[in-house]
Design a protein around this motif. Sequence first.
Motif, short mmCIF file in Angstrom:
data_model
loop_
_atom_site.label_atom_id
_atom_site.label_comp_id
_atom_site.label_asym_id
_atom_site.label_seq_id
_atom_site.Cartn_x
_atom_site.Cartn_y
_atom_site.Cartn_z
N GLY A 1 -7.31 13.37 -1.62
CA GLY A 1 -6.53 12.27 -1.07
C GLY A 1 -6.35 12.40 0.42
N ASP B 1 -4.05 7.10 -7.15
CA ASP B 1 -3.30 6.01 -6.53
C ASP B 1 -4.24 4.88 -6.13
N PHE B 2 -5.41 5.25 -5.62
CA PHE B 2 -6.38 4.23 -5.23
C PHE B 2 -6.87 3.47 -6.46
N TYR C 1 2.37 3.10 -3.04
CA TYR C 1 1.53 4.01 -3.84
C TYR C 1 1.46 5.41 -3.25
N CYS C 2 2.11 5.61 -2.14
CA CYS C 2 2.09 6.91 -1.48
C CYS C 2 3.23 7.80 -1.98
N PHE D 1 -1.66 9.84 -0.31
CA PHE D 1 -2.29 8.76 -1.07
C PHE D 1 -3.53 9.37 -1.70
N PHE E 1 0.83 -1.20 0.00
CA PHE E 1 0.00 0.00 0.00
C PHE E 1 0.87 1.26 0.00
#
Length: 174
Positions: free
Chosen positions: A49, A113-114, A28-29, A109, A25
């Motif tokens: 975000g 990105d999600f 992706y930050c 994030f 996870f």
Amino acid sequence: MKKKGRIIFNSRFLQNLTILERSEFLQYCHRRKYKKNEYIYYKGDPGTGMYFIEEGKVELILEVESDQDQSPYSYTIEAPESFGALSIGYEIRRISNVKCLTDCTLLGFFKPDFETLKNRHPVIAVKFMETLAMVAMKQLEIVTNELKRQVGAKHALSLQFESLMNPNNNDELL
């Protein structure tokens, strides 16, 4: 990596992910640095975000115009906490200003990105959304209980029911 590890192991928001999923996870930050007294976002901005505090302290400032007490309410948070999460799953505007109390390093994030996470790691995305739903429901429960206390249970619950049944609100809910 040590600082990211603090977020990986201690973030309450990521608790339902395995250590491997948390590490994935966080790939992706985006690391962002802010100076003391710099604002991250302002009330009314579109929610694009969420942020994890890697280093430093931020102040969430809630200004309520209709309140008799015009002084803003503020809340200080620091690593490994996060803020702004509801903007990932919902089209909402920011309800507070967020200001850095110290020089800060944040991991952002964002919605794109999600979307990438959903395509590449759907299980992690589902777990993330489950946490997001749990946070939103907990906030709803707290606000509903306070509203019941202030205006009575019948009125508080009727507001919830009406918001679902009113055709003008349905577009916003879907």
